[in-house]
Design a protein around this motif. Structure first.
Motif, PDB file in Angstrom:
ATOM      1  N   SER A  29       0.814  -1.220   0.000  1.00 38.36           N
ATOM      2  CA  SER A  29       0.000   0.000   0.000  1.00 38.36           C
ATOM      3  C   SER A  29       0.845   1.267   0.000  1.00 38.36           C
ATOM      4  O   SER A  29       0.359   2.349  -0.356  1.00 38.36           O
ATOM      5  CB  SER A  29      -0.945   0.017   1.210  1.00 38.36           C
ATOM      6  OG  SER A  29      -1.871  -1.043   1.136  1.00 38.36           O
ATOM      7  N   MET A  30       2.102   1.138   0.379  1.00 42.45           N
ATOM      8  CA  MET A  30       2.997   2.292   0.401  1.00 42.45           C
ATOM      9  C   MET A  30       3.465   2.667  -1.009  1.00 42.45           C
ATOM     10  O   MET A  30       4.040   3.732  -1.218  1.00 42.45           O
ATOM     11  CB  MET A  30       4.213   2.001   1.286  1.00 42.45           C
ATOM     12  CG  MET A  30       3.864   1.831   2.756  1.00 42.45           C
ATOM     13  SD  MET A  30       5.263   1.203   3.737  1.00 42.45           S
ATOM     14  CE  MET A  30       6.411   2.579   3.597  1.00 42.45           C
ATOM     15  N   GLU A  31       3.223   1.779  -1.980  1.00 42.21           N
ATOM     16  CA  GLU A  31       3.649   2.019  -3.362  1.00 42.21           C
ATOM     17  C   GLU A  31       2.467   2.526  -4.192  1.00 42.21           C
ATOM     18  O   GLU A  31       1.382   1.946  -4.154  1.00 42.21           O
ATOM     19  CB  GLU A  31       4.199   0.727  -3.979  1.00 42.21           C
ATOM     20  CG  GLU A  31       5.300   0.052  -3.171  1.00 42.21           C
ATOM     21  CD  GLU A  31       6.553   0.927  -3.056  1.00 42.21           C
ATOM     22  OE1 GLU A  31       6.875   1.628  -4.043  1.00 42.21           O
ATOM     23  OE2 GLU A  31       7.199   0.900  -1.988  1.00 42.21           O
ATOM     24  N   ASP A  32       2.686   3.572  -4.958  1.00 42.27           N
ATOM     25  CA  ASP A  32       1.604   4.174  -5.740  1.00 42.27           C
ATOM     26  C   ASP A  32       1.052   3.252  -6.817  1.00 42.27           C
ATOM     27  O   ASP A  32      -0.114   3.352  -7.196  1.00 42.27           O
ATOM     28  CB  ASP A  32       2.095   5.470  -6.413  1.00 42.27           C
ATOM     29  CG  ASP A  32       2.366   6.573  -5.397  1.00 42.27           C
ATOM     30  OD1 ASP A  32       1.804   6.504  -4.285  1.00 42.27           O
ATOM     31  OD2 ASP A  32       3.138   7.492  -5.723  1.00 42.27           O
ATOM     32  N   ARG A 123       6.957  -6.016  -9.331  1.00 41.58           N
ATOM     33  CA  ARG A 123       6.812  -5.143 -10.510  1.00 41.58           C
ATOM     34  C   ARG A 123       7.243  -5.872 -11.779  1.00 41.58           C
ATOM     35  O   ARG A 123       6.619  -5.730 -12.831  1.00 41.58           O
ATOM     36  CB  ARG A 123       7.626  -3.860 -10.323  1.00 41.58           C
ATOM     37  CG  ARG A 123       7.019  -2.898  -9.302  1.00 41.58           C
ATOM     38  CD  ARG A 123       7.660  -1.525  -9.376  1.00 41.58           C
ATOM     39  NE  ARG A 123       6.984  -0.593  -8.474  1.00 41.58           N
ATOM     40  CZ  ARG A 123       7.554  -0.007  -7.428  1.00 41.58           C
ATOM     41  NH1 ARG A 123       8.836  -0.244  -7.155  1.00 41.58           N
ATOM     42  NH2 ARG A 123       6.874   0.820  -6.663  1.00 41.58           N
ATOM     43  N   LEU A 124       8.313  -6.657 -11.689  1.00 37.44           N
ATOM     44  CA  LEU A 124       8.759  -7.439 -12.847  1.00 37.44           C
ATOM     45  C   LEU A 124       7.674  -8.413 -13.286  1.00 37.44           C
ATOM     46  O   LEU A 124       7.386  -8.551 -14.479  1.00 37.44           O
ATOM     47  CB  LEU A 124      10.042  -8.208 -12.517  1.00 37.44           C
ATOM     48  CG  LEU A 124      11.347  -7.413 -12.462  1.00 37.44           C
ATOM     49  CD1 LEU A 124      12.503  -8.321 -12.041  1.00 37.44           C
ATOM     50  CD2 LEU A 124      11.644  -6.770 -13.808  1.00 37.44           C
ATOM     51  N   ALA A 125       7.081  -9.097 -12.309  1.00 38.01           N
ATOM     52  CA  ALA A 125       6.020 -10.059 -12.608  1.00 38.01           C
ATOM     53  C   ALA A 125       4.835  -9.371 -13.264  1.00 38.01           C
ATOM     54  O   ALA A 125       4.248  -9.887 -14.220  1.00 38.01           O
ATOM     55  CB  ALA A 125       5.578 -10.779 -11.335  1.00 38.01           C
ATOM     56  N   ALA A 126       4.485  -8.184 -12.764  1.00 41.64           N
ATOM     57  CA  ALA A 126       3.362  -7.432 -13.320  1.00 41.64           C
ATOM     58  C   ALA A 126       3.626  -7.026 -14.770  1.00 41.64           C
ATOM     59  O   ALA A 126       2.700  -6.879 -15.569  1.00 41.64           O
ATOM     60  CB  ALA A 126       3.093  -6.196 -12.472  1.00 41.64           C
ATOM     61  N   GLN A 127       4.903  -6.873 -15.125  1.00 44.35           N
ATOM     62  CA  GLN A 127       5.289  -6.490 -16.486  1.00 44.35           C
ATOM     63  C   GLN A 127       5.382  -7.700 -17.423  1.00 44.35           C
ATOM     64  O   GLN A 127       5.719  -7.571 -18.594  1.00 44.35           O
ATOM     65  CB  GLN A 127       6.646  -5.779 -16.469  1.00 44.35           C
ATOM     66  CG  GLN A 127       6.628  -4.429 -15.776  1.00 44.35           C
ATOM     67  CD  GLN A 127       8.022  -3.911 -15.453  1.00 44.35           C
ATOM     68  OE1 GLN A 127       9.024  -4.435 -15.950  1.00 44.35           O
ATOM     69  NE2 GLN A 127       8.095  -2.910 -14.593  1.00 44.35           N
ATOM     70  N   GLY A 128       5.101  -8.885 -16.881  1.00 42.50           N
ATOM     71  CA  GLY A 128       5.132 -10.080 -17.713  1.00 42.50           C
ATOM     72  C   GLY A 128       6.452 -10.821 -17.674  1.00 42.50           C
ATOM     73  O   GLY A 128       6.674 -11.741 -18.456  1.00 42.50           O
ATOM     74  N   LYS A 129       7.333 -10.445 -16.765  1.00 40.95           N
ATOM     75  CA  LYS A 129       8.632 -11.105 -16.677  1.00 40.95           C
ATOM     76  C   LYS A 129       8.621 -12.133 -15.546  1.00 40.95           C
ATOM     77  O   LYS A 129       7.762 -12.111 -14.680  1.00 40.95           O
ATOM     78  CB  LYS A 129       9.738 -10.066 -16.454  1.00 40.95           C
ATOM     79  CG  LYS A 129       9.832  -9.076 -17.608  1.00 40.95           C
ATOM     80  CD  LYS A 129      10.813  -7.966 -17.324  1.00 40.95           C
ATOM     81  CE  LYS A 129      10.838  -6.958 -18.467  1.00 40.95           C
ATOM     82  NZ  LYS A 129      11.685  -5.783 -18.182  1.00 40.95           N
ATOM     83  N   LEU A 130       9.589 -13.041 -15.573  1.00 46.76           N
ATOM     84  CA  LEU A 130       9.676 -14.069 -14.551  1.00 46.76           C
ATOM     85  C   LEU A 130      10.247 -13.473 -13.272  1.00 46.76           C
ATOM     86  O   LEU A 130      11.333 -12.887 -13.278  1.00 46.76           O
ATOM     87  CB  LEU A 130      10.574 -15.214 -15.036  1.00 46.76           C
ATOM     88  CG  LEU A 130      10.735 -16.391 -14.079  1.00 46.76           C
ATOM     89  CD1 LEU A 130       9.417 -17.120 -13.888  1.00 46.76           C
ATOM     90  CD2 LEU A 130      11.800 -17.350 -14.590  1.00 46.76           C
ATOM     91  N   ALA A 131       9.516 -13.590 -12.172  1.00 46.83           N
ATOM     92  CA  ALA A 131       9.980 -13.099 -10.875  1.00 46.83           C
ATOM     93  C   ALA A 131      10.630 -14.256 -10.124  1.00 46.83           C
ATOM     94  O   ALA A 131       9.984 -15.264  -9.859  1.00 46.83           O
ATOM     95  CB  ALA A 131       8.804 -12.538 -10.071  1.00 46.83           C
TER      96      ALA A 131
END
Length: 218
Positions: A29-32, A123-131
């Motif tokens: 929640s601290m991240e916009d 954030r990487l996962a949200a962009q479609g990359k492997l986390a």
């Protein structure tokens, strides 16, 4: 407020420990750009909530009573949930990592990682990359090499449309995004994905995405 949230990654947290879920929710929640919208204490609850909420990403514990993380991944995918799923676990057992990725997880993170690194990987996962936690990258590399030497899959097995879909999967696109990009129905995309995975002898989008890179299918 709504406009801000429309650009946020919508996340569900799944863990049987309420305090951990609350801590994660507070951290995100601290991240916009990260928005925790749901919490589940079990795999069954996770499936029910995933069908009610429009989710971009699910952070999922591996070891839970009842349905464990692997069973929950299967249930989510069988229910048609195409949100990205990232395992968040204390276990760095290699078999657990590989099984999770084979079953359709889009990443595997360890609970002892630093908060900043966790945010970065989400954030990487949200962009479609492997986390993947840095300690686990070698595990995946070895698994890829082992599978490459034994797989009989070849790009010529796929139709042009299946190749188009596969390339977009490798870029991290959801079924909805693929449908929009190719101007076809989302249901048609699901059929293509199922067929191409069957042809390639694979069980997950992540495995197929890695195969695209290996075969330089671009």
């Amino acid at each position: 407020m709504n406009n801000l949230h429309s650009h946020s990654t919508r996340i569900m947290l799944v863990d049987d420990h309420p305090m951990l879920r609350r801590g994660l929710s507070d951290l995100l929640s601290m991240e916009d750009d990260l928005l925790p919208v749901a919490q589940a204490g079990s795999g069954q609850e996770a499936v029910e909530l995933a069908l009610k909420h429009e989710l971009d990403l699910i952070l999922l514990d591996l070891n839970m009573p009842g349905m464990d993380g692997i069973e929950t991944i299967r249930a989510l995918r069988n229910a048609g949930v195409d949100a990205r799923i990232v395992i968040f676990s204390v276990s760095d057992d290699h078999e657990n990592v590989l099984e999770a990725l084979r079953e359709g997880a889009d990443g595997y993170l360890l609970k002892d990682m630093e908060p900043e690194e966790l945010i970065e990987q989400i954030r990487l996962a949200a962009q479609g990359k492997l986390a993947l936690s840095s300690e686990l990258t070698q595990v995946l590399a070895q698994a890829i090499r082992g599978r490459s030497s034994s797989t009989q899959a070849h790009p010529s097995m796929l139709t042009k449309r299946e190749k188009d879909v596969l390339k977009l999967i490798a870029k991290g696109h959801s079924n909805k995004m693929i449908a929009r990009h190719l101007d076809i129905a989302e249901g048609t995309v699901k059929v293509h994905v199922k067929r191409l995975l069957n042809k390639l002898g694979m069980r997950s989008r992540t495995e197929a995405a890695v195969w695209v890179v290996e075969n330089e299918l671009n």
